[in-house]
Design a protein around this motif. Structure first.
Motif: not given
Length: 324
Positions: A263-287
């Protein structure tokens, strides 16, 4: 080959990755026409989408979401934009079209998928993992043929000849404008006759995490994919679909999906400036993740069954009272 995307500006850059990967891995196709439902995408992002399409000398047509009638759909926290793909049969006058979600990566040719014989079949998709009560709430006998809406081969000619959009509107009316499980509930409730695709055509995150037998037990699915079919999809995925699950998504800083590097290779190859966000896992998902990794599966299954009692109560309270 006709391809359909749909996005607002929030997912526009995410759609660029899917679009670029689709075009790059389908150069052998004689013709590709892209239809893109535009829900107020910025001029800058639209220019970038067109730039990517032009690299492959393909054609794109934007369709404004303003022309789509969603007045019969109740306003909820699920965006009405999720229903746009169900309202295009009288606008896109093709025989069939392949709808692809923005949060995907196309890694192989779509030719075999595109050439599936859809005569007298309205729609094709990959079986999703939902509980039986979700499927039965929209009139299905069970969840064995409940498809995911992220990748759908749609027989537009059939839809027009059988006035499917009117049927969809009537289906909404049965539920006072609020159908269980949103667009997927509509698709699975309206269409009894569906073509079930191989898992590799919509290879969802759960296929990387669980064994086929485990998914069948967790969701009580009687007729499900074999482990060989899942393994084939894992080795040769055609469309990878990034659902949250334990991995997170590629635009999140903590994403651990097996296809993140690609995925990251496609971002770089085609110059797609996609901001990476701080998406935290919920407690339920972690459990859930901890239990699945550290405990015997039978213990994890007991936990899922207990949690599902709570999910069913919430589901019943929100949806089942709306049926007429």
């Amino acid at each position: 080959m006709n391809i359909l995307y749909s996005s607002d500006d929030n997912y526009a850059k995410i759609s660029m990755v899917s679009l670029a990967s689709m075009l790059e891995n389908n150069k052998e196709m004689k013709k590709i026409k892209i239809y893109y439902i535009d829900d107020n995408i910025s001029i800058e992002n639209k220019k970038k989408i067109i730039e990517i399409v032009n690299l492959f000398k393909r054609e794109i047509e934007f369709i404004s979401s303003d022309i789509l009638d969603t007045s019969f759909i109740m306003k909820t926290n699920f965006s009405k934009a999720g229903y746009y793909r169900l309202l295009i049969s009288n606008i896109i006058l093709e025989d069939k079209i392949l709808y692809i979600d923005c949060d995907t990566l196309i890694l192989n040719s779509l030719e075999k998928l595109w050439n599936i014989n859809m005569k007298n079949i309205p729609i094709a998709g990959v079986v999703d993992t939902v509980q039986n009560y979700v499927a039965t709430s929209v009139g299905m006998k069970n969840n064995s043929s409940y498809i995911n809406s992220g990748v759908m081969l749609i027989n537009l000619d059939y839809w027009r000849k059988n006035d499917i959009e009117k049927e969809i509107m009537n289906f909404f009316n049965q539920y006072s404008g609020k159908v269980p499980h949103h667009d997927q509930g509509v698709i699975n409730g309206v269409f009894e006759n569906k073509y079930i695709l191989e898992a590799k055509y919509n290879f969802m995150s759960q296929f990387y995490i669980y064994r086929a037998s485990e998914l069948a037990k967790i969701y009580n699915i009687k007729n499900y994919y074999s482990q060989d079919e899942i393994d084939d999809g894992k080795s040769n995925p055609v469309i990878v679909h990034f659902l949250n699950k334990f991995y997170g998504r590629p635009w999140g800083l903590e994403c651990a999906h097996p296809c993140l590097t690609i995925y990251n290779e496609y971002l770089k190859k085609y110059g797609i400036d996609l901001e990476k966000k701080n998406l935290k896992k919920s407690k339920k998902v972690k459990i859930r993740e901890l239990l699945y990794k550290k405990c015997p599966f039978v213990i994890y299954l007991m936990y899922e069954r207990l949690m599902d009692l709570k999910r069913y109560y919430v589901f019943k309270k929100e949806y089942l009272k709306n049926t007429k």
